[in-house]
Design a protein around this motif. Structure first.
Motif, PDB file in Angstrom:
ATOM      1  N   GLN A   3      -4.438 -15.566   4.356  1.00 23.36           N
ATOM      2  CA  GLN A   3      -3.006 -15.401   4.637  1.00 23.36           C
ATOM      3  C   GLN A   3      -2.465 -14.154   3.941  1.00 23.36           C
ATOM      4  OE1 GLN A   3      -2.635 -17.245   7.421  1.00 23.36           O
ATOM      5  NE2 GLN A   3      -0.544 -17.443   6.675  1.00 23.36           N
ATOM      6  N   GLN A   4      -2.925 -13.878   2.723  1.00 19.58           N
ATOM      7  CA  GLN A   4      -2.473 -12.684   2.014  1.00 19.58           C
ATOM      8  C   GLN A   4      -2.901 -11.419   2.745  1.00 19.58           C
ATOM      9  OE1 GLN A   4      -3.841 -13.065  -2.087  1.00 19.58           O
ATOM     10  NE2 GLN A   4      -1.708 -13.292  -2.701  1.00 19.58           N
ATOM     11  N   VAL A   5      -4.110 -11.406   3.254  1.00 19.51           N
ATOM     12  CA  VAL A   5      -4.607 -10.240   3.992  1.00 19.51           C
ATOM     13  C   VAL A   5      -3.772 -10.027   5.248  1.00 19.51           C
ATOM     14  CG1 VAL A   5      -6.572  -9.311   5.284  1.00 19.51           C
ATOM     15  CG2 VAL A   5      -6.945 -10.428   3.081  1.00 19.51           C
ATOM     16  N   ILE A   6      -3.492 -11.100   5.960  1.00 22.72           N
ATOM     17  CA  ILE A   6      -2.677 -11.002   7.180  1.00 22.72           C
ATOM     18  C   ILE A   6      -1.286 -10.499   6.842  1.00 22.72           C
ATOM     19  CG2 ILE A   6      -1.556 -12.355   8.991  1.00 22.72           C
ATOM     20  CD1 ILE A   6      -4.130 -14.144   8.933  1.00 22.72           C
ATOM     21  N   ARG A   9      -1.259  -6.787   5.911  1.00 22.32           N
ATOM     22  CA  ARG A   9      -1.373  -5.955   7.117  1.00 22.32           C
ATOM     23  C   ARG A   9      -0.039  -5.861   7.854  1.00 22.32           C
ATOM     24  NH1 ARG A   9      -7.166  -8.280   9.135  1.00 22.32           N
ATOM     25  NH2 ARG A   9      -8.419  -7.037   7.710  1.00 22.32           N
ATOM     26  N   GLU A  10       0.658  -6.976   7.949  1.00 22.49           N
ATOM     27  CA  GLU A  10       1.976  -6.972   8.604  1.00 22.49           C
ATOM     28  C   GLU A  10       2.944  -6.055   7.862  1.00 22.49           C
ATOM     29  OE1 GLU A  10       3.101 -11.077   8.509  1.00 22.49           O
ATOM     30  OE2 GLU A  10       1.909 -11.588  10.281  1.00 22.49           O
ATOM     31  N   ARG A  38      -1.591   0.108  -0.726  1.00 25.13           N
ATOM     32  CA  ARG A  38      -0.311  -0.308  -0.142  1.00 25.13           C
ATOM     33  C   ARG A  38      -0.299  -1.822   0.004  1.00 25.13           C
ATOM     34  NH1 ARG A  38       1.131   2.124   5.386  1.00 25.13           N
ATOM     35  NH2 ARG A  38      -0.975   1.517   5.867  1.00 25.13           N
ATOM     36  N   GLN A  39       0.879  -2.403  -0.267  1.00 23.71           N
ATOM     37  CA  GLN A  39       1.093  -3.843  -0.104  1.00 23.71           C
ATOM     38  C   GLN A  39      -0.021  -4.646  -0.774  1.00 23.71           C
ATOM     39  OE1 GLN A  39       3.943  -4.722   0.751  1.00 23.71           O
ATOM     40  NE2 GLN A  39       4.640  -2.779   1.571  1.00 23.71           N
ATOM     41  N   HIS A  40      -0.228  -4.342  -2.019  1.00 21.57           N
ATOM     42  CA  HIS A  40      -1.270  -4.997  -2.811  1.00 21.57           C
ATOM     43  C   HIS A  40      -0.743  -6.317  -3.375  1.00 21.57           C
ATOM     44  CE1 HIS A  40      -4.735  -5.348  -5.410  1.00 21.57           C
ATOM     45  NE2 HIS A  40      -3.935  -5.522  -6.445  1.00 21.57           N
ATOM     46  N   PRO A  41      -1.449  -7.433  -3.108  1.00 25.14           N
ATOM     47  CA  PRO A  41      -0.976  -8.720  -3.638  1.00 25.14           C
ATOM     48  C   PRO A  41      -1.170  -8.819  -5.149  1.00 25.14           C
ATOM     49  CG  PRO A  41      -3.015  -9.011  -2.411  1.00 25.14           C
ATOM     50  CD  PRO A  41      -2.633  -7.567  -2.285  1.00 25.14           C
ATOM     51  N   ILE A  42      -0.092  -9.242  -5.809  1.00 25.89           N
ATOM     52  CA  ILE A  42      -0.132  -9.544  -7.244  1.00 25.89           C
ATOM     53  C   ILE A  42       0.529 -10.904  -7.384  1.00 25.89           C
ATOM     54  CG2 ILE A  42       0.630  -8.882  -9.553  1.00 25.89           C
ATOM     55  CD1 ILE A  42       0.722  -5.965  -8.530  1.00 25.89           C
ATOM     56  N   GLY A  43      -0.282 -11.914  -7.589  1.00 21.96           N
ATOM     57  CA  GLY A  43       0.248 -13.282  -7.580  1.00 21.96           C
ATOM     58  C   GLY A  43       0.831 -13.554  -6.206  1.00 21.96           C
TER      59      GLY A  43
END
Length: 117
Positions: A3-6, A9-10, A38-43
């Motif tokens: 879900q984080q990857v999706i 990407r959005e 870009r749009q790197h998840p952190i928590g």
């Protein structure tokens, strides 16, 4: 995790003009060979731009951020607790003054490289 990857990407696909300008400045290791994502998840959050090796986050705040000051403060505090340095730029500033944004980013990176300066 999928879900984080999706979601990342959005967010990249739907980036604002200011985010596209900022990415043009940061991409391809243009800042002294430093890699940004870009749009790197952190928590639970997604950083607009993140340099993992320096634990540096750059956020671009559009007009809607005026209505979410408390949310932004919580996000900033959460990332800082995790050891990230977070800097914010107004989207209007990025669009109007990309050279100034570049110089500001460079100053932050120089300070990170040599905290005694």
């Amino acid at each position: 995790m999928a879900q984080q990857v999706i979601r990342a990407r959005e967010l990249r696909r739907d980036s604002s003009k200011a985010e596209r300008i900022c990415w043009e400045l940061l991409r391809a290791h243009r800042m002294d060979g430093i890699k940004f994502r870009r749009q790197h998840p952190i928590g639970p959050c997604f950083a607009d731009f993140a340099c993992v090796s320096r634990k540096l986050v750059i956020e671009i705040d559009g007009d809607h951020h005026a209505d979410q000051i408390e949310t932004d403060a919580r996000r900033t505090a959460d990332m800082e607790r995790k050891g990230w340095l977070l800097i914010r730029f107004a989207a209007s500033e990025v669009v109007a003054n990309r050279e100034g944004i570049w110089a500001s980013m460079q100053l932050v990176l120089d300070g990170e490289r040599n905290p005694l300066s």
